[in-house]
Design a protein around this motif. Structure first.
Motif, PDB file in Angstrom:
ATOM      1  N   SER A  88      86.180  14.477  19.793  1.00 44.73           N
ATOM      2  CA  SER A  88      85.865  15.900  19.769  1.00 44.73           C
ATOM      3  C   SER A  88      85.363  16.424  21.108  1.00 44.73           C
ATOM      4  O   SER A  88      85.668  17.544  21.515  1.00 44.73           O
ATOM      5  CB  SER A  88      84.813  16.185  18.692  1.00 44.73           C
ATOM      6  N   ALA A  89      84.570  15.619  21.800  1.00 42.96           N
ATOM      7  CA  ALA A  89      83.951  16.096  23.040  1.00 42.96           C
ATOM      8  C   ALA A  89      84.880  16.012  24.244  1.00 42.96           C
ATOM      9  O   ALA A  89      84.510  16.465  25.330  1.00 42.96           O
ATOM     10  CB  ALA A  89      82.679  15.290  23.322  1.00 42.96           C
ATOM     11  N   ALA A  90      86.063  15.465  24.068  1.00 44.95           N
ATOM     12  CA  ALA A  90      86.945  15.235  25.220  1.00 44.95           C
ATOM     13  C   ALA A  90      87.306  16.528  25.941  1.00 44.95           C
ATOM     14  O   ALA A  90      87.505  16.527  27.161  1.00 44.95           O
ATOM     15  CB  ALA A  90      88.216  14.510  24.774  1.00 44.95           C
ATOM     16  N   PHE A  91      87.397  17.639  25.207  1.00 47.15           N
ATOM     17  CA  PHE A  91      87.845  18.896  25.811  1.00 47.15           C
ATOM     18  C   PHE A  91      86.683  19.802  26.202  1.00 47.15           C
ATOM     19  O   PHE A  91      86.900  20.966  26.538  1.00 47.15           O
ATOM     20  CB  PHE A  91      88.781  19.625  24.837  1.00 47.15           C
ATOM     21  N   ASN A  92      85.460  19.300  26.152  1.00 44.80           N
ATOM     22  CA  ASN A  92      84.293  20.101  26.534  1.00 44.80           C
ATOM     23  C   ASN A  92      84.136  20.121  28.052  1.00 44.80           C
ATOM     24  O   ASN A  92      83.210  19.540  28.614  1.00 44.80           O
ATOM     25  CB  ASN A  92      83.026  19.532  25.885  1.00 44.80           C
ATOM     26  N   THR A  93      85.054  20.766  28.729  1.00 41.98           N
ATOM     27  CA  THR A  93      85.061  20.861  30.189  1.00 41.98           C
ATOM     28  C   THR A  93      85.272  22.319  30.573  1.00 41.98           C
ATOM     29  O   THR A  93      85.712  23.129  29.743  1.00 41.98           O
ATOM     30  CB  THR A  93      86.181  19.990  30.788  1.00 41.98           C
ATOM     31  N   PRO A  94      84.985  22.673  31.825  1.00 44.33           N
ATOM     32  CA  PRO A  94      85.075  24.095  32.224  1.00 44.33           C
ATOM     33  C   PRO A  94      86.431  24.743  31.960  1.00 44.33           C
ATOM     34  O   PRO A  94      86.497  25.911  31.587  1.00 44.33           O
ATOM     35  CB  PRO A  94      84.758  24.049  33.721  1.00 44.33           C
ATOM     36  N   GLN A  95      87.508  24.000  32.162  1.00 46.39           N
ATOM     37  CA  GLN A  95      88.850  24.557  31.966  1.00 46.39           C
ATOM     38  C   GLN A  95      89.499  24.083  30.669  1.00 46.39           C
ATOM     39  O   GLN A  95      90.665  24.398  30.420  1.00 46.39           O
ATOM     40  CB  GLN A  95      89.749  24.174  33.156  1.00 46.39           C
ATOM     41  N   GLY A  96      88.783  23.294  29.877  1.00 43.37           N
ATOM     42  CA  GLY A  96      89.365  22.749  28.662  1.00 43.37           C
ATOM     43  C   GLY A  96      90.300  21.583  28.909  1.00 43.37           C
ATOM     44  O   GLY A  96      91.035  21.173  27.998  1.00 43.37           O
ATOM     45  N   LEU A  97      90.300  21.022  30.124  1.00 43.26           N
ATOM     46  CA  LEU A  97      91.124  19.850  30.434  1.00 43.26           C
ATOM     47  C   LEU A  97      90.365  18.607  29.991  1.00 43.26           C
ATOM     48  O   LEU A  97      89.173  18.479  30.230  1.00 43.26           O
ATOM     49  CB  LEU A  97      91.418  19.790  31.932  1.00 43.26           C
ATOM     50  N   PRO A  98      91.035  17.655  29.369  1.00 43.63           N
ATOM     51  CA  PRO A  98      90.314  16.560  28.715  1.00 43.63           C
ATOM     52  C   PRO A  98      89.723  15.554  29.697  1.00 43.63           C
ATOM     53  O   PRO A  98      90.324  15.221  30.719  1.00 43.63           O
ATOM     54  CB  PRO A  98      91.392  15.894  27.848  1.00 43.63           C
ATOM     55  N   TYR A  99      88.537  15.060  29.351  1.00 41.72           N
ATOM     56  CA  TYR A  99      87.979  13.915  30.057  1.00 41.72           C
ATOM     57  C   TYR A  99      88.948  12.744  29.930  1.00 41.72           C
ATOM     58  O   TYR A  99      89.604  12.578  28.905  1.00 41.72           O
ATOM     59  CB  TYR A  99      86.640  13.503  29.454  1.00 41.72           C
ATOM     60  N   PRO A 100      89.007  11.880  30.937  1.00 42.45           N
ATOM     61  CA  PRO A 100      89.917  10.733  30.834  1.00 42.45           C
ATOM     62  C   PRO A 100      89.390   9.603  29.946  1.00 42.45           C
ATOM     63  O   PRO A 100      90.183   8.809  29.438  1.00 42.45           O
ATOM     64  CB  PRO A 100      90.061  10.261  32.286  1.00 42.45           C
ATOM     65  N   PHE A 101      88.063   9.525  29.751  1.00 42.39           N
ATOM     66  CA  PHE A 101      87.492   8.433  28.971  1.00 42.39           C
ATOM     67  C   PHE A 101      86.455   8.972  27.988  1.00 42.39           C
ATOM     68  O   PHE A 101      85.713   9.903  28.300  1.00 42.39           O
ATOM     69  CB  PHE A 101      86.819   7.400  29.879  1.00 42.39           C
ATOM     70  N   CYS A 102      86.419   8.353  26.818  1.00 40.62           N
ATOM     71  CA  CYS A 102      85.401   8.661  25.813  1.00 40.62           C
ATOM     72  C   CYS A 102      84.977   7.364  25.125  1.00 40.62           C
ATOM     73  O   CYS A 102      85.697   6.359  25.150  1.00 40.62           O
ATOM     74  CB  CYS A 102      85.931   9.635  24.751  1.00 40.62           C
ATOM     75  N   MET A 103      83.819   7.415  24.500  1.00 41.69           N
ATOM     76  CA  MET A 103      83.349   6.353  23.623  1.00 41.69           C
ATOM     77  C   MET A 103      83.686   6.745  22.187  1.00 41.69           C
ATOM     78  O   MET A 103      83.474   7.891  21.794  1.00 41.69           O
ATOM     79  CB  MET A 103      81.851   6.139  23.778  1.00 41.69           C
ATOM     80  N   LEU A 104      84.170   5.795  21.406  1.00 39.59           N
ATOM     81  CA  LEU A 104      84.506   6.101  20.022  1.00 39.59           C
ATOM     82  C   LEU A 104      83.304   6.017  19.092  1.00 39.59           C
ATOM     83  O   LEU A 104      83.330   6.601  18.006  1.00 39.59           O
ATOM     84  CB  LEU A 104      85.606   5.154  19.520  1.00 39.59           C
ATOM     85  N   ASN A 105      82.262   5.281  19.478  1.00 36.98           N
ATOM     86  CA  ASN A 105      81.095   5.172  18.605  1.00 36.98           C
ATOM     87  C   ASN A 105      80.031   6.224  18.913  1.00 36.98           C
ATOM     88  O   ASN A 105      78.982   6.261  18.286  1.00 36.98           O
ATOM     89  CB  ASN A 105      80.486   3.768  18.678  1.00 36.98           C
ATOM     90  N   THR A 106      80.287   7.074  19.908  1.00 37.75           N
ATOM     91  CA  THR A 106      79.453   8.250  20.177  1.00 37.75           C
ATOM     92  C   THR A 106      80.403   9.364  20.587  1.00 37.75           C
ATOM     93  O   THR A 106      81.617   9.178  20.628  1.00 37.75           O
ATOM     94  CB  THR A 106      78.453   7.998  21.327  1.00 37.75           C
ATOM     95  N   THR A 107      79.861  10.511  20.905  1.00 35.36           N
ATOM     96  CA  THR A 107      80.720  11.592  21.409  1.00 35.36           C
ATOM     97  C   THR A 107      80.609  11.735  22.918  1.00 35.36           C
ATOM     98  O   THR A 107      80.893  12.798  23.466  1.00 35.36           O
ATOM     99  CB  THR A 107      80.350  12.924  20.735  1.00 35.36           C
ATOM    100  N   LYS A 108      80.217  10.684  23.603  1.00 35.86           N
ATOM    101  CA  LYS A 108      80.108  10.752  25.057  1.00 35.86           C
ATOM    102  C   LYS A 108      81.481  10.565  25.696  1.00 35.86           C
ATOM    103  O   LYS A 108      82.257   9.711  25.305  1.00 35.86           O
ATOM    104  CB  LYS A 108      79.154   9.667  25.563  1.00 35.86           C
ATOM    105  N   CYS A 109      81.745  11.376  26.709  1.00 40.03           N
ATOM    106  CA  CYS A 109      82.989  11.260  27.463  1.00 40.03           C
ATOM    107  C   CYS A 109      82.661  11.185  28.949  1.00 40.03           C
ATOM    108  O   CYS A 109      81.588  11.611  29.385  1.00 40.03           O
ATOM    109  CB  CYS A 109      83.912  12.438  27.174  1.00 40.03           C
ATOM    110  N   TYR A 110      83.605  10.653  29.741  1.00 41.99           N
ATOM    111  CA  TYR A 110      83.320  10.312  31.128  1.00 41.99           C
ATOM    112  C   TYR A 110      84.483  10.704  32.030  1.00 41.99           C
ATOM    113  O   TYR A 110      85.647  10.742  31.617  1.00 41.99           O
ATOM    114  CB  TYR A 110      83.087   8.799  31.278  1.00 41.99           C
ATOM    115  N   LEU A 111      84.149  10.917  33.289  1.00 38.58           N
ATOM    116  CA  LEU A 111      85.157  11.022  34.335  1.00 38.58           C
ATOM    117  C   LEU A 111      85.554   9.635  34.805  1.00 38.58           C
ATOM    118  O   LEU A 111      84.823   8.661  34.612  1.00 38.58           O
ATOM    119  CB  LEU A 111      84.617  11.839  35.510  1.00 38.58           C
TER     120      LEU A 111
END
Length: 612
Positions: free
Chosen positions: A203-226
């Motif tokens: 869910s959090a993958a698209f929480n970016t200024p332009q709506g472009l997805p983060y390249p990495f996320c954790m599946l056991n949390t909603t944390k995403c990373y560059l």
């Protein structure tokens, strides 16, 4: 009586419903599906404990494919069909060998280490090979093996235990694609619910200024990373931005989870952002990277190959998937085809090969007249004239995806002239892809070739890649020319000769993911050793240990490397099987393949977009 007293009637119905035995209550008419509020998924510091929503009625897949479905072709001769069946059965046995080795030595791990007979979590730690392989097992009629995979997904797959950082793109095409595809083939809603859970965890993958997805996320949390990239940590690979929508759309058509539908819209908007931001002077050909903060392109060099490749692929396939009702995707693909034929093809000097030669007359460097192949330029500069020394007479194996999509899209070209042009170019590029194998000492292709004068210089090892076979499959479906089957068979024989791992080839100890064990033992995390016969094929894991990549494709006797990618079963072996099958096995008017060769149903023309 109760009928004359509504309140008493409601009370009796309530007591009756709650007195039903569990076996009867579970078969009662399902209540409308309720979806948790989207905000409950968006806390970046909370561990997700996904609870499937109450079941609701969903449109089932339109066409369910029986496992191992096959009918003889109507136009082939009996001799040709007998040869195709022999080859098809050989590919099926190879798939069983590859799967059995994974199940015996790497069960529960992402991928098999065939030489050391162990497993490795190279992605999320969610048994990617299981999820990536299920539709191949099903289509090939390896039903007993498929049922073991299904049982693992039902009983063991737990995204909450995936504590590794996951690539959003790779998880999308391999895991989500595999789950939605097998749902489309079987109608089993267990797979659909697993797919819903996975998407919610992104869910959090698209929480970016332009709506472009983060390249990495954790599946056991909603944390995403560059990504941790040297050039720019904010630079996203365009393929990872513009190649999510096919899978999200396929899932959203069958779900009642509002957040899944919202994420489908966000995946579409991310791809549309790239599509609509490209300057017209680029002729649809995108730079490789885009900045996640500003939305501006972060590189000047443009390419039709990696790392943009699947973005182009999904332009056409999104239009095809949606019942050909969303013209903006098809129009963008048409622009790419115009740019390709004007700027991106390298032909022999003098315009050999026809169809818009790219040679000295356009101010571009032509290939030697002694070179008969057409190459797709690897990288070229930003300015539209192309008069820059950065032109490269190099073609990646990755680029062999392109003739497959060109052949598929050619019947929908804007004119008859363009249709012939697209298909002719698809044939020429597929021939070049075949020559990568035919010219190689091992008869297997490296990662790319560079042409200097009339010399071919091949670089890299053989990675069990599917793209050339993908092109041959689509060209065969378009022409029924037996040469494509013969070329595919030659590649399969070379795989069997060099990549097949047998006991005498492998190490005496295995890693089993940790430590080592004596030779001859199996070390599956969940399933235990396999033995006996499954699907009419003997299990031979004592002596057959899977298939390995090769360190160098240029050697006549190449050395094996300790890797069996999940896409070997998902793509390479699937395309090999399909090229020796009839057109009604995954027919192209009913299914569209994602970039990992997972087939999704094409929406009926009368269907409403995103219905469900």
């Amino acid at each position: 009586t109760p009928l004359r007293h509504p309140s008493l009637t409601l009370l009796l119905l309530f007591l009756l419903a709650h007195s039903l035995p569990p076996t009867l209550a579970s078969h009662a008419t399902p209540s409308p599906r309720t979806c948790p509020a989207p905000d409950s998924y968006w806390n970046p510091h909370r561990v997700l404990n996904y609870v499937p929503p109450t079941p609701c009625r969903r449109p089932p897949p339109r066409t369910l494919l029986p496992p191992g479905h096959f009918t003889p072709p109507h136009q082939a001769t009996l001799v040709a069909e007998a040869a195709a069946k022999t080859r098809r059965d050989a590919v099926r046995r190879a798939t069983a060998r590859a799967w059995d080795a994974y199940a015996a030595y790497a069960w529960g791990w992402d991928e098999l280490l065939p030489l050391s007979r162990g497993g490795v979590d190279s992605f999320c730690g969610v048994a990617v090979t299981v999820l990536d392989s299920m539709d191949s097992l099903y289509v090939m009629g390896l039903v007993e093996r498929f049922e073991r995979a299904r049982a693992w997904v039902r009983d063991e797959l737990d995204f909450a235990r995936a504590s590794r950082r996951c690539s959003v793109f790779e998880t999308n095409i391999r895991v989500l694609g595999g789950l939605v595809s097998i749902y489309h083939l079987t109608g089993d809603e267990m797979f659909l619910e697993k797919a819903e859970e996975l998407v919610v965890r992104f869910s959090a993958a698209f929480n970016t200024p332009q709506g472009l997805p983060y390249p990495f996320c954790m599946l056991n949390t909603t944390k995403c990373y560059l990504a941790e990239r040297v050039i720019s940590p904010h630079a996203l690979i365009v393929a990872e931005v513009g190649s999510l929508q096919l899978e999200f759309r396929a899932l959203a058509r069958h779900t009642c989870v509002d957040s899944v539908r919202t994420l489908r819209d966000r995946a579409e908007r991310a791809a549309a952002f790239v599509r609509d931001t490209l300057p017209s002077s680029f002729s649809g050909i995108s730079p490789a990277r885009v900045d996640i903060v500003s939305g501006k392109f972060a590189s000047s060099a443009r390419t039709l190959g990696a790392p943009v490749d699947s973005y182009y692929e999904y332009l056409f396939k999104t239009w095809l998937q949606g019942g050909r009702k969303e013209p903006e995707w098809k129009e963008a693909w048409d622009v790419v085809m115009e740019g390709l034929h004007r700027d991106a093809l390298l032909r022999p000097a003098g315009g050999g090969g026809g169809g818009g030669a790219h040679g000295k007359d356009n101010g571009q460097p032509g290939l030697s007249p002694k070179v008969s192949e057409v190459l797709l330029r690897d990288v070229y500069p930003e300015n539209a004239s192309g008069s820059n020394s950065n032109n490269s007479a190099r073609m990646d194996h990755f680029a062999c995806y392109l003739p497959a999509v060109m052949a598929l899209s050619s019947p929908f070209a804007p004119s008859e002239e363009k249709r012939k042009q697209w298909f002719e170019t698809a044939e020429q590029l597929t021939h070049t892809c075949w020559r990568m194998y035919e010219r190689s000492p091992s008869h297997l292709a490296g990662e790319y070739v560079r042409v200097m004068s009339e010399r071919w210089i091949m670089q890299g090892g053989y990675e069990l890649r599917p793209e050339a076979l993908e092109a041959m499959f689509f060209l065969y479906r378009g022409t029924h020319d037996e040469k494509y089957r013969d070329q595919a068979w030659s590649i399969f024989e070379a795989i069997e000769r060099h990549s097949r791992v047998r006991r005498r080839d492998a190490a005496k100890t295995d890693r089993c993911g940790e430590g080592s064990r004596e030779s001859g033992e199996t070390c599956s995390r969940w399933g235990g050793p396999l033995e006996g016969t499954l699907d009419g094929i003997e299990v031979e894991v004592a002596t057959e240990w899977g298939y390995a990549t090769l360190k160098s494709a240029r050697a006549r006797a190449p050395k094996q490397a300790d890797t069996m990618h999940s896409f070997f079963i998902a793509e390479t072996l699937k395309y090999l099987y399909l090229i020796f099958s009839d057109d009604d096995v995954l027919p192209l008017d009913k299914y569209v393949f994602n970039t990992e060769a997972h087939p999704f149903l094409i929406w009926d023309a009368e269907d409403e977009k995103g219905g469900g």
